[in-house]
Design an enzyme around this catalytic site. Structure first.
Site, short mmCIF file in Angstrom:
data_model
loop_
_atom_site.label_atom_id
_atom_site.label_comp_id
_atom_site.label_asym_id
_atom_site.label_seq_id
_atom_site.Cartn_x
_atom_site.Cartn_y
_atom_site.Cartn_z
N TYR A 169 -5.59 18.32 -4.29
CA TYR A 169 -6.05 18.96 -5.14
C TYR A 169 -6.36 20.38 -4.81
O TYR A 169 -7.72 19.80 -3.75
CB TYR A 169 -7.38 18.14 -5.63
CG TYR A 169 -7.99 18.76 -6.59
CD1 TYR A 169 -7.92 18.99 -8.23
CD2 TYR A 169 -8.27 20.65 -7.29
CE1 TYR A 169 -8.64 19.22 -9.14
CE2 TYR A 169 -9.34 20.85 -7.98
CZ TYR A 169 -8.93 20.19 -8.93
OH TYR A 169 -9.68 21.00 -9.83
N TYR B 21 -14.38 22.05 -2.69
CA TYR B 21 -12.76 21.47 -2.41
C TYR B 21 -12.90 21.16 -0.22
O TYR B 21 -12.49 20.28 -0.40
CB TYR B 21 -12.55 23.16 -1.91
CG TYR B 21 -10.91 22.37 -1.73
CD1 TYR B 21 -9.85 21.88 -2.63
CD2 TYR B 21 -10.49 24.27 -0.17
CE1 TYR B 21 -8.72 21.49 -1.10
CE2 TYR B 21 -9.49 23.65 0.41
CZ TYR B 21 -8.14 23.08 0.09
OH TYR B 21 -6.78 22.78 0.65
N LYS C 77 -12.03 17.43 0.81
CA LYS C 77 -10.97 17.29 2.55
C LYS C 77 -11.64 16.63 3.26
O LYS C 77 -10.71 16.46 4.54
CB LYS C 77 -10.27 19.33 2.73
CG LYS C 77 -9.65 19.21 1.38
CD LYS C 77 -7.89 18.34 0.86
CE LYS C 77 -7.78 18.48 1.80
NZ LYS C 77 -6.12 17.76 2.42
#
Length: 294
Positions: A72, A136, A140
């Protein structure tokens, strides 16, 4: 070796596909969640968030290595879609890593410079403490941790500012805006290094060929620039002269997600361990944009 490529419709996945003909000693299985064009060799639709589906695929095709290019990557949208971002960036890598760990296989997980907060003034080495400041980046980083935990033969590659001939990316956007606008403001106070996805794909295949040496590695092109100077280079190479590009501060272009102000990655480790030659970002940008013209 039987190699599963996830996210084959994305920028990096497409670049790896371009290289597959150069490695006839490997069998590649290209997968994505979406349907793909018929030209993709050995393509299968695969939901990597479905552990049963992943296990069945790995078993059926005797997969020995997974290169996870799926993620994503909508950085701003992630701030409001945290659970979905977590699913793709952490849960799915855990499923893939577990499948490889149970078979003593390999996994190569692609990560990001967003795991750092961007407050440094020297290039980030792999052992610098992480401190993501966006959803994000946090997801990750979670993905990195579960992959290393669940598969002993795991390589994590952090990269930055990825672009290619495929999909949506900064290079294509700035080229289009330069051709359609008289002026454009681009931030000059965010510093990093662009990465041509084809160069990263070549590095990944070098790792596959030479064998997994577990750990975290950094990869981007050589050199340092800002988004402003990157844009100026894009316009120069494209021959765009009618658009005035002006430097602006980050606060003049607010975004939902916080971007690292400085995210230059130190590539010493991957160069020393795998003997990889890394081109300068301007050299690679010229190659990519030449390919776009073909």
């Amino acid at each position: 070796m039987n190699i599963l490529i996830t996210g084959c419709n994305g920028q990096l996945g497409n670049e790896i596909q371009r290289l597959q003909g150069e490695y006839p000693n490997h069998s590649f299985y290209n997968t994505d969640i979406q349907e793909c064009c018929p030209s993709v060799a050995n393509y299968s639709k695969l939901d990597i968030t479905d552990s049963a589906a992943v296990s069945a695929f790995v078993e059926e095709h005797n997969i020995q290595c997974i290169v996870n290019c799926a993620a994503y990557t909508a950085v701003d949208k992630a701030e409001e879609e945290e659970s979905f971002c977590q699913l793709l960036n952490a849960t799915a890598p855990a499923i893939l890593a577990k499948a490889m760990g149970e078979r003593n296989g390999w996994i190569i997980q692609v990560s990001t410079d967003y795991v750092f907060d961007g407050t440094a003034h020297m290039p980030y080495t792999e052992d610098v403490a992480t401190s993501p400041s966006s959803v994000y980046g946090k997801t990750k980083l979670d993905g990195e941790r579960v992959v290393v935990e669940l598969c002993k033969e795991a390589v994590v590659i952090r990269t930055a500012w990825l672009y290619s001939e495929y999909g949506k990316n900064f290079v294509k956007t700035m080229k289009t805006l330069g051709e359609t606008r008289d002026s454009l403001g681009v931030v000059f106070d965010q510093i990093g290094t662009p990465t041509y996805a084809l160069d990263l794909a070549n590095a990944i295949m070098t790792i596959v060929e030479k064998g997994i040496k577990p750990g975290i590695y950094h990869f981007s092109n050589e050199g340092v620039t800002s988004w402003y100077d990157f844009t100026k280079a894009i316009h120069r190479i494209a021959g765009i002269t009618s658009c005035h590009v002006r430097p602006i501060h980050t606060h003049e272009y607010p975004t939902p997600a916080c971007r690292p102000a400085y995210s230059v990655l130190d590539k010493t480790k991957i160069k020393n361990v795998y003997g990889i030659h890394i081109p300068h970002w301007e050299e690679s940008l010229e190659k990519c944009m030449a390919n776009m013209q073909e």
